[in-house]
Design a protein around this motif. Structure first.
Motif, PDB file in Angstrom:
ATOM      1  N   SER A  16      -7.400  17.607  -1.394  1.00 29.24           N
ATOM      2  CA  SER A  16      -7.112  16.178  -1.564  1.00 29.24           C
ATOM      3  C   SER A  16      -6.554  15.655  -0.245  1.00 29.24           C
ATOM      4  CB  SER A  16      -6.110  15.950  -2.696  1.00 29.24           C
ATOM      5  OG  SER A  16      -4.840  16.473  -2.341  1.00 29.24           O
ATOM      6  N   LEU A  17      -6.525  14.354  -0.106  1.00 32.11           N
ATOM      7  CA  LEU A  17      -5.870  13.700   1.028  1.00 32.11           C
ATOM      8  C   LEU A  17      -4.462  13.327   0.600  1.00 32.11           C
ATOM      9  CD1 LEU A  17      -8.706  11.189   2.036  1.00 32.11           C
ATOM     10  CD2 LEU A  17      -8.222  13.424   3.063  1.00 32.11           C
ATOM     11  N   PHE A  18      -3.523  13.302   1.552  1.00 34.39           N
ATOM     12  CA  PHE A  18      -2.182  12.838   1.196  1.00 34.39           C
ATOM     13  C   PHE A  18      -1.597  11.967   2.295  1.00 34.39           C
ATOM     14  CE2 PHE A  18      -1.081  16.844   3.374  1.00 34.39           C
ATOM     15  CZ  PHE A  18      -0.059  16.421   4.222  1.00 34.39           C
ATOM     16  N   ILE A  19      -0.620  11.139   1.877  1.00 33.11           N
ATOM     17  CA  ILE A  19       0.197  10.332   2.787  1.00 33.11           C
ATOM     18  C   ILE A  19       1.633  10.544   2.340  1.00 33.11           C
ATOM     19  CG2 ILE A  19       0.721   8.039   3.706  1.00 33.11           C
ATOM     20  CD1 ILE A  19      -2.062   7.135   2.775  1.00 33.11           C
ATOM     21  N   GLU A  20       2.522  10.795   3.318  1.00 26.43           N
ATOM     22  CA  GLU A  20       3.924  11.045   2.993  1.00 26.43           C
ATOM     23  C   GLU A  20       4.833  10.280   3.938  1.00 26.43           C
ATOM     24  OE1 GLU A  20       6.747  14.894   2.030  1.00 26.43           O
ATOM     25  OE2 GLU A  20       5.052  15.170   3.390  1.00 26.43           O
ATOM     26  N   ASN A  21       5.921   9.742   3.377  1.00 25.40           N
ATOM     27  CA  ASN A  21       6.950   9.073   4.162  1.00 25.40           C
ATOM     28  C   ASN A  21       8.294   9.358   3.493  1.00 25.40           C
ATOM     29  OD1 ASN A  21       8.339   7.262   5.963  1.00 25.40           O
ATOM     30  ND2 ASN A  21       8.266   5.715   4.367  1.00 25.40           N
ATOM     31  N   ARG A  22       9.296   9.739   4.269  1.00 25.14           N
ATOM     32  CA  ARG A  22      10.631  10.036   3.726  1.00 25.14           C
ATOM     33  C   ARG A  22      11.697   9.036   4.177  1.00 25.14           C
ATOM     34  NH1 ARG A  22       9.587  12.573  -0.666  1.00 25.14           N
ATOM     35  NH2 ARG A  22       8.117  14.249  -0.330  1.00 25.14           N
ATOM     36  N   ARG A  35       7.988   0.708   3.839  1.00 25.83           N
ATOM     37  CA  ARG A  35       9.174   0.969   3.018  1.00 25.83           C
ATOM     38  C   ARG A  35       8.823   1.598   1.668  1.00 25.83           C
ATOM     39  NH1 ARG A  35      13.721  -2.988   2.713  1.00 25.83           N
ATOM     40  NH2 ARG A  35      14.746  -1.001   2.371  1.00 25.83           N
ATOM     41  N   THR A  36       7.758   2.401   1.655  1.00 25.80           N
ATOM     42  CA  THR A  36       7.394   3.188   0.479  1.00 25.80           C
ATOM     43  C   THR A  36       7.653   4.640   0.822  1.00 25.80           C
ATOM     44  OG1 THR A  36       5.661   1.604  -0.053  1.00 25.80           O
ATOM     45  CG2 THR A  36       5.553   3.737  -1.154  1.00 25.80           C
ATOM     46  N   THR A  37       8.420   5.329  -0.002  1.00 26.99           N
ATOM     47  CA  THR A  37       8.740   6.732   0.277  1.00 26.99           C
ATOM     48  C   THR A  37       8.093   7.628  -0.773  1.00 26.99           C
ATOM     49  OG1 THR A  37      10.795   6.592  -0.984  1.00 26.99           O
ATOM     50  CG2 THR A  37      10.942   6.179   1.395  1.00 26.99           C
ATOM     51  N   GLY A  38       8.054   8.920  -0.440  1.00 26.41           N
ATOM     52  CA  GLY A  38       7.473   9.910  -1.329  1.00 26.41           C
ATOM     53  C   GLY A  38       6.169  10.429  -0.759  1.00 26.41           C
ATOM     54  N   LYS A  39       5.364  10.996  -1.643  1.00 22.84           N
ATOM     55  CA  LYS A  39       4.087  11.575  -1.227  1.00 22.84           C
ATOM     56  C   LYS A  39       3.028  11.171  -2.241  1.00 22.84           C
ATOM     57  CE  LYS A  39       2.343  15.971   0.580  1.00 22.84           C
ATOM     58  NZ  LYS A  39       2.714  17.382   0.842  1.00 22.84           N
ATOM     59  N   ILE A  40       1.909  10.692  -1.731  1.00 26.05           N
ATOM     60  CA  ILE A  40       0.806  10.275  -2.596  1.00 26.05           C
ATOM     61  C   ILE A  40      -0.445  11.048  -2.208  1.00 26.05           C
ATOM     62  CG2 ILE A  40       0.072   8.313  -1.173  1.00 26.05           C
ATOM     63  CD1 ILE A  40       0.407   7.992  -4.901  1.00 26.05           C
ATOM     64  N   TYR A  41      -1.176  11.533  -3.222  1.00 25.38           N
ATOM     65  CA  TYR A  41      -2.424  12.274  -3.020  1.00 25.38           C
ATOM     66  C   TYR A  41      -3.585  11.412  -3.503  1.00 25.38           C
ATOM     67  CZ  TYR A  41       0.693  16.333  -2.776  1.00 25.38           C
ATOM     68  OH  TYR A  41       1.687  17.218  -2.446  1.00 25.38           O
ATOM     69  N   PHE A  42      -4.735  11.532  -2.824  1.00 24.90           N
ATOM     70  CA  PHE A  42      -5.968  10.831  -3.205  1.00 24.90           C
ATOM     71  C   PHE A  42      -7.082  11.854  -3.353  1.00 24.90           C
ATOM     72  CE2 PHE A  42      -3.543   7.780  -0.704  1.00 24.90           C
ATOM     73  CZ  PHE A  42      -3.646   6.608  -1.446  1.00 24.90           C
ATOM     74  N   ASP A  43      -7.900  11.708  -4.397  1.00 27.81           N
ATOM     75  CA  ASP A  43      -9.043  12.600  -4.607  1.00 27.81           C
ATOM     76  C   ASP A  43     -10.113  11.835  -5.382  1.00 27.81           C
ATOM     77  OD1 ASP A  43     -10.635  14.851  -4.574  1.00 27.81           O
ATOM     78  OD2 ASP A  43      -9.241  16.125  -5.696  1.00 27.81           O
TER      79      ASP A  43
END
Length: 195
Positions: free
Chosen positions: A68-74, A180-188
């Protein structure tokens, strides 16, 4: 004589309908939608990462296939964004045809920390404006339509471009984690189909 005229008229109607149809219904416009290319790459998906965001592919979290693809920001103060995109440059759908973008998302500790915070998908037809200067109907997004947050299992987002505009050179799909969005999101399982 009337019979010949009717045959010619009906034939012309069918030829015109065939020419106007362009790409058939259910044509998939994106390559590597399930990230299962034979060489193991995520190509032609391209990452656009601004400072503070991490973009990559995961072989541990996926919906189908093995990636999957992911985007992460903390950083909750980060006003940048992270984006995956893919451009379609093949034969274009006929004017007026509906395009449907579907993407499955999975979230880990996603939190919206500002008014513009969100995770969204979008479709843009290029050029941004046609030869008459018209920009209407060339961009659609789920931004401000949904509020993805928390930890959640695979959920489908669906977005429709109701009418393919005229004078389209290419179509770009975006998968975005906004400012200003935090966490990790996966795309598939990301598809763009002609309907």
């Amino acid at each position: 004589m009337i019979r010949i005229y009717l045959i010619v008229l009906i034939s012309a109607f069918f030829i015109r309908c065939t020419m106007d149809d362009g790409l058939p219904a259910n044509t998939q416009l994106l390559e590597n939608p399930d990230l299962a290319s034979s060489d193991g790459s995520i190509s032609p998906w391209m990452a656009f990462s601004e400072p503070g965001f991490t973009l990559g592919s995961s072989t541990e979290v996926f919906r189908s296939s093995n990636r999957s693809l992911f985007i992460e920001n903390r950083d909750s103060l980060n006003t940048n964004s992270g984006t995956w995109r893919q451009s379609y440059n093949g034969p274009m759908p006929s004017k007026g045809r509906k395009l449907v973008l579907r993407a499955f998302l999975k979230g880990e500790d996603v939190a919206l920390k500002g008014a513009e915070s969100n995770v969204y998908i979008s479709i843009r037809a290029f050029p941004v404006e046609d030869s008459k200067g018209n920009t209407f109907g060339r961009y659609v997004t789920t931004q401000n339509q949904i509020g993805v947050s928390g930890t959640f299992d695979w959920t489908q987002l669906r977005l429709t471009l109701p009418n393919t505009p005229e004078e389209v050179d290419n179509i770009v799909v975006y998968l975005v984690m906004g400012s200003r969005t935090t966490g990790k999101i996966y795309f598939d399982d990301i598809t763009l189909t002609v309907e």
